[in-house]
Design a protein around this motif. Structure first.
Motif, PDB file in Angstrom:
ATOM      1  N   ARG A 174      29.098 -99.604 -28.334  1.00 42.71           N
ATOM      2  CA  ARG A 174      30.473 -99.807 -27.840  1.00 42.71           C
ATOM      3  C   ARG A 174      30.474-100.610 -26.544  1.00 42.71           C
ATOM      4  O   ARG A 174      31.235-101.545 -26.379  1.00 42.71           O
ATOM      5  N   PHE A 216      40.191-106.710 -30.366  1.00 41.11           N
ATOM      6  CA  PHE A 216      40.808-105.892 -29.317  1.00 41.11           C
ATOM      7  C   PHE A 216      41.779-106.798 -28.557  1.00 41.11           C
ATOM      8  O   PHE A 216      41.370-107.827 -28.019  1.00 41.11           O
ATOM      9  N   MET A 219      50.049 -82.627 -37.806  1.00 44.48           N
ATOM     10  CA  MET A 219      48.784 -81.890 -37.843  1.00 44.48           C
ATOM     11  C   MET A 219      48.789 -80.865 -36.709  1.00 44.48           C
ATOM     12  O   MET A 219      49.101 -81.231 -35.565  1.00 44.48           O
ATOM     13  N   GLY A 243      41.625 -90.157 -27.497  1.00 42.99           N
ATOM     14  CA  GLY A 243      42.747 -89.507 -28.179  1.00 42.99           C
ATOM     15  C   GLY A 243      42.439 -88.094 -28.615  1.00 42.99           C
ATOM     16  O   GLY A 243      41.427 -87.499 -28.237  1.00 42.99           O
ATOM     17  N   GLY A 256      45.414 -86.913 -33.806  1.00 40.90           N
ATOM     18  CA  GLY A 256      45.571 -88.363 -33.988  1.00 40.90           C
ATOM     19  C   GLY A 256      44.449 -88.915 -34.862  1.00 40.90           C
ATOM     20  O   GLY A 256      44.669 -89.769 -35.725  1.00 40.90           O
ATOM     21  N   ALA A 257      43.247 -88.404 -34.664  1.00 39.87           N
ATOM     22  CA  ALA A 257      42.097 -88.861 -35.454  1.00 39.87           C
ATOM     23  C   ALA A 257      42.277 -88.481 -36.927  1.00 39.87           C
ATOM     24  O   ALA A 257      41.955 -89.256 -37.833  1.00 39.87           O
ATOM     25  N   GLY A 263      37.331 -93.310 -37.490  1.00 47.31           N
ATOM     26  CA  GLY A 263      35.911 -93.382 -37.796  1.00 47.31           C
ATOM     27  C   GLY A 263      35.265 -94.556 -37.096  1.00 47.31           C
ATOM     28  O   GLY A 263      35.949 -95.410 -36.524  1.00 47.31           O
ATOM     29  N   ALA A 264      33.953 -94.586 -37.143  1.00 49.86           N
ATOM     30  CA  ALA A 264      33.207 -95.696 -36.546  1.00 49.86           C
ATOM     31  C   ALA A 264      31.753 -95.575 -36.981  1.00 49.86           C
ATOM     32  O   ALA A 264      31.284 -94.473 -37.265  1.00 49.86           O
ATOM     33  N   ASP A 267      54.599 -85.514 -41.451  1.00 52.78           N
ATOM     34  CA  ASP A 267      53.767 -84.302 -41.348  1.00 52.78           C
ATOM     35  C   ASP A 267      53.157 -84.246 -39.959  1.00 52.78           C
ATOM     36  O   ASP A 267      52.820 -85.276 -39.372  1.00 52.78           O
ATOM     37  N   VAL A 303      35.797 -92.743 -29.237  1.00 52.41           N
ATOM     38  CA  VAL A 303      37.168 -92.927 -29.734  1.00 52.41           C
ATOM     39  C   VAL A 303      38.093 -92.039 -28.899  1.00 52.41           C
ATOM     40  O   VAL A 303      37.986 -90.815 -28.958  1.00 52.41           O
ATOM     41  N   LEU A 333      53.594 -88.012 -30.644  1.00 49.85           N
ATOM     42  CA  LEU A 333      52.590 -88.607 -29.755  1.00 49.85           C
ATOM     43  C   LEU A 333      51.371 -87.703 -29.673  1.00 49.85           C
ATOM     44  O   LEU A 333      51.494 -86.502 -29.432  1.00 49.85           O
TER      45      LEU A 333
HETATM   46  C1  FAD Z   1      38.878 -98.326 -26.507  1.00 43.75           C
HETATM   47  C2  FAD Z   1      39.330 -97.793 -27.846  1.00 43.75           C
HETATM   48  C3  FAD Z   1      38.413 -97.674 -28.875  1.00 43.75           C
HETATM   49  C4  FAD Z   1      38.824 -97.194 -30.126  1.00 43.75           C
HETATM   50  N1  FAD Z   1      37.890 -97.112 -31.124  1.00 43.75           N
HETATM   51  C5  FAD Z   1      38.265 -96.607 -32.340  1.00 43.75           C
HETATM   52  C6  FAD Z   1      37.283 -96.477 -33.384  1.00 43.75           C
HETATM   53  O1  FAD Z   1      36.113 -96.801 -33.241  1.00 43.75           O
HETATM   54  N2  FAD Z   1      37.706 -95.956 -34.565  1.00 43.75           N
HETATM   55  C7  FAD Z   1      39.006 -95.564 -34.777  1.00 43.75           C
HETATM   56  O2  FAD Z   1      39.323 -95.073 -35.865  1.00 43.75           O
HETATM   57  N3  FAD Z   1      39.942 -95.698 -33.806  1.00 43.75           N
HETATM   58  C8  FAD Z   1      39.606 -96.195 -32.593  1.00 43.75           C
HETATM   59  N4  FAD Z   1      40.553 -96.333 -31.611  1.00 43.75           N
HETATM   60  C9  FAD Z   1      41.958 -95.999 -31.886  1.00 43.75           C
HETATM   61  C10 FAD Z   1      42.375 -94.551 -31.517  1.00 43.75           C
HETATM   62  O3  FAD Z   1      41.647 -94.079 -30.420  1.00 43.75           O
HETATM   63  C11 FAD Z   1      42.189 -93.578 -32.682  1.00 43.75           C
HETATM   64  O4  FAD Z   1      42.890 -94.011 -33.831  1.00 43.75           O
HETATM   65  C12 FAD Z   1      42.626 -92.150 -32.305  1.00 43.75           C
HETATM   66  O5  FAD Z   1      42.195 -91.287 -33.327  1.00 43.75           O
HETATM   67  C13 FAD Z   1      44.137 -92.007 -32.132  1.00 43.75           C
HETATM   68  O6  FAD Z   1      44.394 -90.685 -31.657  1.00 43.75           O
HETATM   69  P1  FAD Z   1      45.583 -90.373 -30.633  1.00 43.75           P
HETATM   70  O7  FAD Z   1      45.618 -88.897 -30.422  1.00 43.75           O
HETATM   71  O8  FAD Z   1      45.478 -91.187 -29.416  1.00 43.75           O
HETATM   72  O9  FAD Z   1      46.837 -90.806 -31.515  1.00 43.75           O
HETATM   73  P2  FAD Z   1      48.160 -91.563 -31.025  1.00 43.75           P
HETATM   74  O10 FAD Z   1      47.805 -92.943 -30.595  1.00 43.75           O
HETATM   75  O11 FAD Z   1      48.934 -90.734 -30.074  1.00 43.75           O
HETATM   76  O12 FAD Z   1      48.953 -91.623 -32.403  1.00 43.75           O
HETATM   77  C14 FAD Z   1      48.500 -92.428 -33.480  1.00 43.75           C
HETATM   78  C15 FAD Z   1      49.319 -92.050 -34.724  1.00 43.75           C
HETATM   79  O13 FAD Z   1      48.999 -90.710 -35.096  1.00 43.75           O
HETATM   80  C16 FAD Z   1      50.177 -89.892 -35.036  1.00 43.75           C
HETATM   81  N5  FAD Z   1      49.743 -88.585 -34.542  1.00 43.75           N
HETATM   82  C17 FAD Z   1      49.064 -88.300 -33.391  1.00 43.75           C
HETATM   83  N6  FAD Z   1      48.814 -86.973 -33.322  1.00 43.75           N
HETATM   84  C18 FAD Z   1      49.360 -86.425 -34.440  1.00 43.75           C
HETATM   85  C19 FAD Z   1      49.457 -85.095 -34.953  1.00 43.75           C
HETATM   86  N7  FAD Z   1      48.939 -84.033 -34.310  1.00 43.75           N
HETATM   87  N8  FAD Z   1      50.125 -84.910 -36.125  1.00 43.75           N
HETATM   88  C20 FAD Z   1      50.662 -85.949 -36.792  1.00 43.75           C
HETATM   89  N9  FAD Z   1      50.600 -87.224 -36.375  1.00 43.75           N
HETATM   90  C21 FAD Z   1      49.957 -87.453 -35.213  1.00 43.75           C
HETATM   91  C22 FAD Z   1      51.153 -90.612 -34.127  1.00 43.75           C
HETATM   92  O14 FAD Z   1      52.489 -90.281 -34.434  1.00 43.75           O
HETATM   93  C23 FAD Z   1      50.838 -92.062 -34.464  1.00 43.75           C
HETATM   94  O15 FAD Z   1      51.479 -92.423 -35.665  1.00 43.75           O
HETATM   95  C24 FAD Z   1      40.176 -96.818 -30.348  1.00 43.75           C
HETATM   96  C25 FAD Z   1      41.102 -96.937 -29.299  1.00 43.75           C
HETATM   97  C26 FAD Z   1      40.686 -97.421 -28.055  1.00 43.75           C
HETATM   98  C27 FAD Z   1      41.695 -97.517 -26.941  1.00 43.75           C
END
Ligand code: FAD
Length: 290
Positions: A213, A262, A187, A130, A134-135, A141-142, A185, A128, A65
């Motif tokens: 946005r 969405f 990160m 998180g 996760g990114a 990207g966006a 893996d 974005v 997570l």
């Molecule tokens: C309002 C809103 C707008 C958004 N806009 C965009 C956008 O414009 N572009 C975009 O790309 N995304 C967007 N997202 C989606 C999301 O925010 C991104 O994909 C973000 O990068 C996910 O990061 P997170 O830390 O929340 O990952 P999580 O949701 O916690 O996890 C996503 C995945 O990544 C894995 N993961 C997380 N952290 C790690 C780590 N350290 N090592 C290995 N695996 C890991 C998890 O196991 C899971 O498989 C948006 C979401 C919301 C709610």
């Protein structure tokens, strides 16, 4: 899943990993959906190989997570535990045009911290939610940019070798919301090489992205961002909107009135509701484009 084996719990404690029992993952995800399980909070990267060996030896399934903003987690008692990294302090260290960033760092705060030091390029990522980890995993990207373009090095725990390693950016492929990292893996940290820009110029770029946005996304509602990836050259949101599916609901899972890609939790949606809605929309779009 509840961890109750005393030997396992003692080993977890000796690795300085915090064990939280019975957490509601609905409180950890931007969709506000998800059942209960145990959470293991990792405080030191060095404890990861030992922790994962321990979980594998005891056949304890686990998932990772980050900030929970791109996840649809199942309902009820979950058959796996969750691992999460705590953030190192400091989480961002700058060295010229390079930013060394902890994977648990908040993405938005990282972008603004770099901006304050005249390092830009990531303006599109400002809304974005998180973590940086996760990114990286998804190559978030966006607005025509993606984080992978700036990655010079990634420190990660590699499931294949069971070791913490460092990969150069050119050893990783970053595609549209996809990377070459293996599913297991983890990160841990990244070095980004960012273009020098004035703070004013970066802030102007950030303002423009924020306005876009705000104008198009249901920002006050619980969502996980876009549900479907865009087809090459197309827009999944437009395809759904063209079929008049905005507002379509299953229980409290609903296609946003603002942005058709969405899907929001408008109340007490379950994962089952959300999955049914996703399946329904997919089927209708498939039928219409046959
Ligand atoms: C309002 C809103 C707008 C958004 N806009 C965009 C956008 O414009 N572009 C975009 O790309 N995304 C967007 N997202 C989606 C999301 O925010 C991104 O994909 C973000 O990068 C996910 O990061 P997170 O830390 O929340 O990952 P999580 O949701 O916690 O996890 C996503 C995945 O990544 C894995 N993961 C997380 N952290 C790690 C780590 N350290 N090592 C290995 N695996 C890991 C998890 O196991 C899971 O498989 C948006 C979401 C919301 C709610």
């Amino acid at each position: 899943m509840r961890l109750e084996n005393r030997e396992v719990l003692a080993a977890i404690a000796s690795l300085e990993v915090e064990h939280r029992t019975g957490v509601f993952l609905s409180e950890y995800t931007s969709l506000g959906i998800g059942g209960t399980t145990d959470l293991l909070l990792i405080r030191k990267h060095d404890s990861i190989p030992g922790l994962l060996r321990l979980l594998d030896d005891h056949r304890i399934a686990h998932k990772f997570l980050g900030g929970g903003s791109n996840l649809l987690v199942g309902d009820g008692e979950l058959p796996w535990v969750v691992l999460q990294l705590t953030c190192l302090d400091p989480d961002v260290v700058l060295e010229g045009k390079f930013a060394h960033v902890d994977a648990a760092a908040d993405l938005g705060r990282t972008v603004t911290y770099c901006a304050k030091h005249d390092l830009g390029g990531m303006e599109g990522l400002i809304g974005v939610p998180g973590t940086v980890g996760g990114a990286l995993r998804m190559n978030a990207g966006a607005y025509g940019m993606q984080i992978g373009s700036y990655v010079r090095e990634v420190k990660l725990y590699r499931a294949a070798t069971r070791k913490i390693e460092t990969l150069r950016g050119d050893q990783i492929s970053f595609e549209y919301r996809h990377t070459s990292f293996a599913p297991d893996d983890m990160m841990l940290a990244v070095t980004l090489e960012l273009p020098s820009k004035s703070y004013q110029e970066i802030i102007q770029g950030i303002r423009i992205c924020n306005e876009k946005r705000r104008a198009s996304q249901p920002l006050g509602q619980k969502s996980a961002g876009c549900i479907f990836k865009n087809p090459p050259g197309g827009s999944a949101g437009r395809m759904i909107d063209d079929l008049g599916l905005k507002g379509l609901s299953v229980g409290d899972a609903r296609v946003s009135d603002r942005h058709a890609n969405f899907f929001v939790n408008a109340g007490k949606a379950s994962a089952k509701d959300m999955l049914s809605l996703i399946a329904e929309v997919r089927e209708r779009v498939e039928k219409a484009t046959e």
